[in-house]
Motif scaffolding. Structure first.
Motif, mmCIF file in Angstrom:
data_model
loop_
_atom_site.group_PDB
_atom_site.id
_atom_site.type_symbol
_atom_site.label_atom_id
_atom_site.label_comp_id
_atom_site.label_asym_id
_atom_site.label_seq_id
_atom_site.Cartn_x
_atom_site.Cartn_y
_atom_site.Cartn_z
ATOM 1 N N VAL A 181 42.964 42.259 33.304
ATOM 2 C CA VAL A 181 42.064 42.687 34.377
ATOM 3 C C VAL A 181 42.135 41.699 35.542
ATOM 4 O O VAL A 181 42.150 42.091 36.716
ATOM 5 N N SER A 182 42.202 40.418 35.221
ATOM 6 C CA SER A 182 42.275 39.393 36.261
ATOM 7 C C SER A 182 43.568 39.499 37.051
ATOM 8 O O SER A 182 43.574 39.342 38.285
ATOM 9 N N ALA A 183 44.675 39.770 36.353
ATOM 10 C CA ALA A 183 45.954 39.958 37.055
ATOM 11 C C ALA A 183 45.878 41.148 38.008
ATOM 12 O O ALA A 183 46.409 41.099 39.127
ATOM 13 N N GLN A 184 45.189 42.198 37.588
ATOM 14 C CA GLN A 184 44.993 43.337 38.481
ATOM 15 C C GLN A 184 44.165 42.939 39.695
ATOM 16 O O GLN A 184 44.492 43.312 40.831
ATOM 17 N N LEU A 185 43.096 42.163 39.471
ATOM 18 C CA LEU A 185 42.273 41.688 40.584
ATOM 19 C C LEU A 185 43.078 40.838 41.564
ATOM 20 O O LEU A 185 42.856 40.893 42.776
ATOM 21 N N LEU A 186 44.012 40.068 41.029
ATOM 22 C CA LEU A 186 44.813 39.171 41.857
ATOM 23 C C LEU A 186 45.958 39.884 42.568
ATOM 24 O O LEU A 186 46.676 39.260 43.347
ATOM 25 N N LEU B 21 28.253 40.657 32.786
ATOM 26 C CA LEU B 21 27.923 39.278 33.121
ATOM 27 C C LEU B 21 27.982 38.345 31.922
ATOM 28 O O LEU B 21 28.229 37.142 32.077
ATOM 29 N N THR B 22 27.764 38.879 30.715
ATOM 30 C CA THR B 22 27.841 38.021 29.532
ATOM 31 C C THR B 22 29.242 37.458 29.326
ATOM 32 O O THR B 22 29.419 36.427 28.676
ATOM 33 N N MET B 23 30.247 38.098 29.923
ATOM 34 C CA MET B 23 31.623 37.622 29.773
ATOM 35 C C MET B 23 31.939 36.425 30.682
ATOM 36 O O MET B 23 33.004 35.822 30.565
ATOM 37 N N LEU B 24 30.990 36.058 31.574
ATOM 38 C CA LEU B 24 31.225 34.941 32.493
ATOM 39 C C LEU B 24 31.181 33.587 31.805
ATOM 40 O O LEU B 24 31.664 32.593 32.351
ATOM 41 N N SER B 25 30.581 33.517 30.614
ATOM 42 C CA SER B 25 30.461 32.233 29.936
ATOM 43 C C SER B 25 31.801 31.726 29.433
ATOM 44 O O SER B 25 31.984 30.516 29.251
ATOM 45 N N ASP B 26 32.755 32.645 29.210
ATOM 46 C CA ASP B 26 34.045 32.214 28.660
ATOM 47 C C ASP B 26 35.170 33.173 29.008
ATOM 48 O O ASP B 26 36.005 32.882 29.862
ATOM 49 N N VAL C 60 34.693 45.081 39.508
ATOM 50 C CA VAL C 60 35.323 44.960 38.200
ATOM 51 C C VAL C 60 34.280 45.267 37.134
ATOM 52 O O VAL C 60 33.095 44.984 37.307
ATOM 53 N N HIS C 61 34.738 45.868 36.033
ATOM 54 C CA HIS C 61 33.860 46.214 34.914
ATOM 55 C C HIS C 61 34.474 45.629 33.646
ATOM 56 O O HIS C 61 35.056 46.340 32.823
ATOM 57 N N ILE C 62 34.315 44.327 33.492
ATOM 58 C CA ILE C 62 34.977 43.621 32.408
ATOM 59 C C ILE C 62 34.413 44.015 31.039
ATOM 60 O O ILE C 62 35.136 44.029 30.041
ATOM 61 N N GLY C 63 33.131 44.354 30.971
ATOM 62 C CA GLY C 63 32.549 44.780 29.701
ATOM 63 C C GLY C 63 33.230 46.018 29.155
ATOM 64 O O GLY C 63 33.533 46.115 27.962
ATOM 65 N N ASP C 64 33.486 46.998 30.023
ATOM 66 C CA ASP C 64 34.199 48.198 29.604
ATOM 67 C C ASP C 64 35.636 47.865 29.207
ATOM 68 O O ASP C 64 36.174 48.416 28.243
ATOM 69 N N ALA C 65 36.266 46.966 29.961
ATOM 70 C CA ALA C 65 37.669 46.636 29.706
ATOM 71 C C ALA C 65 37.874 46.046 28.323
ATOM 72 O O ALA C 65 38.893 46.312 27.666
ATOM 73 N N ARG D 75 31.345 31.795 39.582
ATOM 74 C CA ARG D 75 30.515 32.350 40.662
ATOM 75 C C ARG D 75 31.252 33.484 41.384
ATOM 76 O O ARG D 75 30.679 34.541 41.667
ATOM 77 N N GLY D 76 32.522 33.280 41.671
ATOM 78 C CA GLY D 76 33.293 34.334 42.328
ATOM 79 C C GLY D 76 33.415 35.575 41.466
ATOM 80 O O GLY D 76 33.297 36.705 41.963
ATOM 81 N N LEU D 77 33.629 35.377 40.165
ATOM 82 C CA LEU D 77 33.725 36.524 39.261
ATOM 83 C C LEU D 77 32.378 37.220 39.112
ATOM 84 O O LEU D 77 32.316 38.449 38.990
ATOM 85 N N MET D 78 31.286 36.447 39.127
ATOM 86 C CA MET D 78 29.952 37.057 39.132
ATOM 87 C C MET D 78 29.789 37.966 40.343
ATOM 88 O O MET D 78 29.316 39.117 40.224
ATOM 89 N N ASN D 79 30.182 37.479 41.507
ATOM 90 C CA ASN D 79 30.047 38.280 42.720
ATOM 91 C C ASN D 79 30.876 39.557 42.642
ATOM 92 O O ASN D 79 30.454 40.618 43.120
#
Length: 409
Positions: free
Chosen positions: A213-218, A174-179, A364-369, A353-357
């Motif tokens: 990671v976002s491209a994979q999500l998309l 979640l800390t990655m949501l700021s930027d 998704v596990h962006i911290g690990d990525a 908000r969508g990425l938080m959800n």
């Protein structure tokens, strides 16, 4: 008065942790504060106890001396924190709320904010549209690599997590949501990524990996990540990406080996103005390299998402033109291929908000990525030095050891 410590810029490759004033609901004079903002009242603000605050590549540009940032500037625009005090104009955010802070400072009232263009708010920075915490020429809002920070327009800016306990369990995501997560997503999204797309991401730093990671999500069918740094390329492979080592020469040859064709549908620049050349020129800074390369490898009719930072003032540039952000871009090539380009600050509120959800639902596990690595505030100078050396880590500062995960950098 509660003590407050912060990470400050002290000249090229010098940062230190020092005592600063505790925030109040007024913007006071200090390094980088625009004179027109001095004394600005912030009754709509909230004071946050910082839980996590990340070291960003954009911070690193300043620390390298590649901007006009003044000495003494408090750094940090990637902030997650707990509300400890609210101003009299705050209606909905409450003391005790755990929140993500978009790095864009936005009023929520101006034409651009009402159109969702929160990266270019018209009311928070007298110098130009758009603002951010702890950043050069952004109005002088004090940075968040500190114990406590002031957030203006709290009801508008803060993203409150629905469950504090759940949020703390997932705090390195979640800390990655700021930027960087919204910024990477913005790069992939504006590049036109959709189901089945092939995507080339230039840069395997944290923003580049977030874009991948976002491209994979998309729904991309193939995500290719390019860099010179072998550790960062290995991190990209760990998250399921193909990799392109641009130190070996023209990326088109490697793209063709991977895809069977030398072009991709979508291109993302996650490098910015400190780019280096490719192949035999990989040791030489060449700020237009990535943009020109992306136009070469992106198919006609494709799009380029450009979350990588470009500046209007670069005192460390190799030539006079680049010092004012004037680069030798092959615009004719992009025009001939009918490319579209999206630049500028990511409007974080469009996506967070969508990425938080997605994070809370374990999609998704962006911290690990991005290999999130939690360190203490006192370790910030070492974190900056290690990040500058090119380690494949995203350093997360935890001033109060709120996570219980603080370890040496």
């Amino acid at each position: 008065m509660t003590a407050n410590r912060a990470v400050t810029y002290q000249g090229p490759m010098k940062v230190m942790v020092e005592n600063i004033d505790y925030p109040t609901f007024e913007l006071r004079d200090g390094p980088g504060v625009n004179p027109a903002n001095v004394g600005r009242k912030v009754p709509h603000g909230a004071i946050l106890k910082v839980v996590t605050t990340n070291i960003c590549g954009s911070d690193q540009h300043m620390v390298r001396g590649r901007t006009t940032a003044p000495e003494g500037l408090v750094l940090g625009h990637e902030i997650t924190g707990e509300v400890v005090e609210v101003g009299p104009g705050v209606e909905f955010v409450k003391v005790g709320d755990l929140c993500s802070v978009p790095f864009n400072i936005a009023c929520g009232r101006c034409k651009n904010c009402k159109e969702g263009k929160t990266g270019i708010c018209l009311n928070v920075n007298p110098d130009r549209p758009g603002s951010a915490y702890g950043y050069v020429d952004m109005g002088g809002w004090v940075g968040g690599q500190a114990d406590y920070v002031l957030v203006p327009y709290a009801d508008w800016n803060l993203l409150v997590f629905p469950d504090k306990d759940q949020a703390m369990e997932k705090i390195t995501d979640l800390t990655m949501l700021s930027d960087i997560f919204p910024t990477g997503f913005h790069g992939a999204y504006t590049a036109g990524t959709k189901t089945g797309s092939t995507v080339y991401v230039a840069g395997a730093g944290p923003v580049g990996l977030a874009a991948a990671v976002s491209a994979q999500l998309l729904g991309a069918s193939a995500v290719l990540v390019a860099d010179l740094n072998q550790d960062r390329l290995e991190q990209a492979r760990r998250i399921g990406c193909e990799t392109v080592d641009v130190s070996k020469g023209d990326p088109r040859d490697q793209i063709e080996q991977i895809l069977g064709v030398p072009e991709v549908d979508c291109g993302v620049d996650a490098v910015g103005f400190e780019a280096h050349g490719h192949g035999k020129d990989s040791g030489t800074e060449a700020p237009a390299t990535v943009l020109n390369s992306l136009m070469e490898v992106t198919a006609a009719g494709g799009a380029l998402g450009i979350p990588g930072l470009y500046v209007t003032g670069d005192p460390g540039a190799g030539d006079e033109a680049a010092k004012i952000g004037s680069l030798s871009i092959r615009l004719g090539l992009g025009w001939a291929k009918s490319h579209s380009f999206t630049t500028g600050q990511c409007p974080v509120m469009k996506y967070h908000r969508g990425l938080m959800n997605a994070i809370l639902a374990d999609k998704v596990h962006i911290g690990d990525a991005v290999n999130a690595t939690v360190i203490g505030l006192d370790d910030a100078p070492r974190g900056y030095a290690d990040f500058d050396s090119g380690v494949a880590k995203k350093f997360v500062l935890d001033p109060h050891n709120s996570t219980g995960r603080v370890k040496a950098a």
